[in-house]
Design an enzyme around this catalytic site. Structure first.
Site, PDB file in Angstrom:
ATOM      1  N   ASP A  11      -5.804  25.122 -39.887  1.00 58.47           N
ATOM      2  CA  ASP A  11      -4.484  25.088 -40.519  1.00 58.47           C
ATOM      3  C   ASP A  11      -3.847  26.461 -40.314  1.00 58.47           C
ATOM      4  O   ASP A  11      -4.330  27.464 -40.844  1.00 58.47           O
ATOM      5  CB  ASP A  11      -4.608  24.764 -42.010  1.00 58.47           C
ATOM      6  CG  ASP A  11      -3.279  24.336 -42.616  1.00 58.47           C
ATOM      7  OD1 ASP A  11      -2.245  24.455 -41.932  1.00 58.47           O
ATOM      8  OD2 ASP A  11      -3.281  23.894 -43.776  1.00 58.47           O
ATOM      9  N   ASP A 105       0.935  22.335 -36.863  1.00 58.45           N
ATOM     10  CA  ASP A 105       0.110  23.488 -37.234  1.00 58.45           C
ATOM     11  C   ASP A 105      -1.234  23.116 -37.822  1.00 58.45           C
ATOM     12  O   ASP A 105      -1.897  23.963 -38.425  1.00 58.45           O
ATOM     13  CB  ASP A 105       0.870  24.358 -38.242  1.00 58.45           C
ATOM     14  CG  ASP A 105       1.171  23.613 -39.542  1.00 58.45           C
ATOM     15  OD1 ASP A 105       1.200  22.368 -39.515  1.00 58.45           O
ATOM     16  OD2 ASP A 105       1.390  24.270 -40.567  1.00 58.45           O
ATOM     17  N   GLU A 106      -1.687  21.891 -37.619  1.00 60.77           N
ATOM     18  CA  GLU A 106      -2.898  21.440 -38.305  1.00 60.77           C
ATOM     19  C   GLU A 106      -3.616  20.408 -37.434  1.00 60.77           C
ATOM     20  O   GLU A 106      -2.991  19.536 -36.854  1.00 60.77           O
ATOM     21  CB  GLU A 106      -2.508  20.835 -39.656  1.00 60.77           C
ATOM     22  CG  GLU A 106      -3.644  20.440 -40.542  1.00 60.77           C
ATOM     23  CD  GLU A 106      -3.166  19.854 -41.862  1.00 60.77           C
ATOM     24  OE1 GLU A 106      -4.029  19.522 -42.689  1.00 60.77           O
ATOM     25  OE2 GLU A 106      -1.939  19.714 -42.059  1.00 60.77           O
TER      26      GLU A 106
END
Length: 498
Positions: A11, A105-106
């Protein structure tokens, strides 16, 4: 359940805001808020410096401004965020072919399917998984200048719990066998599938923690939540999560929507906004290499009531004229006289090929006679010009330059908009590879000032080493070609960890 922590969850920390800080030297170490900037805007991401003041994602921007008035409030630059995300996802795929992106983003990674392999003796260990996670964090920092938090565990649920505990810029490993003791005191919302409604049902039954969910027993949870949900939740509360890492998560639709500062009532303006949204939707559709068969229009009224209308075409398409015409037909059937708060256009029924609806396309392109106006007519594909005629008055509109937008001046080079209003625009001239830059103010219609493409954190000024802000020369920086095995923790030239 796995006997080693070989499920990795990455993350990126405050991703949107961190990208802005990495590309705008004057904002490093300062509070930054990215999101909608109008009266009805919502925070997408806040930097950790802004979170100290209580600002968080999904908060109304107006409330964030009251809590942290001195923060930099910037419009999002999703194209740049995608470029940075592609670099990060590429590093994850260097670890394993089984990468499950959840957002820009993960992502989850299955290390057991990767090329790194177990350690000595052919067995995975906590130390081996930790070493891979630490190397990944170093490579992300070296390639992008950004920080990411890593969680490692024997399942997806626990790997995500671990990455949350690792924030910011850390790594946490949950050794198999310790899951229940770790989860027991946590609130029930930490479990996948527990949203506001399920949480409220459990609270009414006196169940507030994961440990209390496990103690309640499967039969009680089935009674409260139904068989499928209750059984799954009972397993999760005991730390059992057998969900595999899935490499391809097929998108079911592509859509865009806008919330307006004031409710729209003028039909011409509404048609113009729908046409603009249709163009943006097709741009995203094409960027994903997809086409779609069903066009959907979403309308939220002044009282927050929301309705959708859809039309299914004869075949999948990525033609902006076809999508725009279908959206125009759909909005024609919606009563908007009371005021429209939000409009959205989407395409579903996605496919990897196009089979154009020739009848709809012909209708969209058919001549209507000289001077005739077509409700909802779409403009040709491509980016909108920086200055367009107002759809209601027909007068030339002032060029819109929201804070954070990238610009270039013929004399001063690249920079970004700090603010605009009253016919003026303030620009700070700096880039990822420069020191904090000078600020200058221009008329908003200055012919020497033009919009430009954003630079990524690993890029320099993009001007070949010309004289940059403050009279200093800067050489263009480039992202390292192959960081997957470098193991170095040094940031790329011209970058900084936000």
């Amino acid at each position: 359940m796995r006997r080693a922590p070989t499920v990795l969850h990455l993350d990126m920390d405050a991703f949107f805001a961190a990208v802005e800080q990495a590309t705008k030297p004057s904002l490093r170490g300062k509070p930054v808020v990215v999101g909608g900037l109008g009266p009805r805007g919502v925070v997408a991401t806040a930097s950790y410096e802004a979170r100290v003041f209580g600002v968080h994602s999904a908060m109304p921007t107006a409330q964030a401004r009251r809590l942290c008035p001195n923060a930099a409030y910037l419009a999002p630059r999703f194209g740049l965020y995608r470029r940075v995300s592609e670099v990060v996802m590429g590093l994850l795929r260097d670890l394993s072919p089984l990468v499950e992106p959840l957002s820009l983003d993960e992502a989850f990674v299955d290390l057991e399917a990767g090329r790194a392999g177990p350690g000595a003796g052919g067995e995975w260990s906590e130390q081996r998984a930790r070493a891979i996670g630490e190397r990944l964090r170093r490579e992300i920092r070296a390639a992008t200048g950004l920080c990411g938090s890593v969680g490692l565990a024997g399942s997806k649920m626990l790997a995500k719990v671990a990455s949350e505990r690792a924030k910011p810029d850390g790594l946490v490993v949950i050794p198999p066998g310790t899951e229940r003791a770790l989860l027991a005191p946590m609130p029930v919302r930490v479990l996948p599938g527990v949203g506001p409604a399920t949480g409220q049902t459990l609270r009414r039954a006196g169940i507030a923690t994961v440990g209390e969910v496990a103690e309640a027993g499967e039969a009680e949870l089935v009674r409260l939540l139904g068989r499928a949900h209750g059984t799954a939740l009972h397993l999760m509360a005991r730390g059992v999560d057998e969900r595999p890492v899935v490499a391809e998560r097929d998108a079911k639709s592509v859509s865009v929507e806008d919330t307006f500062d004031t409710d729209l009532t003028d039909r011409t303006r509404i048609h113009a906004e729908v046409a603009r949204l249709a163009d943006r939707c097709v741009e995203r559709l094409r960027a994903a290499g997809r086409s779609g068969r069903t066009v959907v229009v979403k309308v939220r009224s002044y009282d927050f009531s929301t309705l959708t209308r859809s039309e299914t075409l004869r075949g999948p398409t990525d033609d902006p004229a076809v999508v725009g015409e279908a959206a125009a037909r759909l909005i024609e059937g919606v009563d908007t006289t009371a005021g429209v708060r939000l409009l959205g256009v989407g395409v579903s029924g996605l496919a990897d090929f196009t089979q154009e609806d020739l009848f709809a396309q012909a209708a969209a392109l058919a001549p209507t006679g000289e001077g005739a106006a077509v409700p909802g007519a779409v403009r040709p594909p491509g980016p909108a010009p920086s200055s367009e005629a107002d759809p209601v008055t027909g007068e030339a509109a002032v060029r819109r330059l929201p804070p954070g937008r990238d610009v270039r001046h013929a004399r001063y080079g690249p920079g970004w908009v700090q603010g605009s209003g009253l016919g003026r625009v303030t620009v700070r001239f700096e880039g990822p590879g420069t020191p904090p830059g000078r600020v200058r103010t221009f008329p908003v219609d200055d012919p020497e000032l033009e919009l430009s493409e954003p630079l990524a954190p690993w890029e320099g000024t993009g001007d070949g080493g010309r004289e940059g802000p403050g009279g200093q020369r800067s050489e263009p920086a480039t992202r390292p070609k192959d960081m997957s095995s470098s193991g170095t923790g040094a940031p790329a030239p011209g970058t900084s960890s936000p």
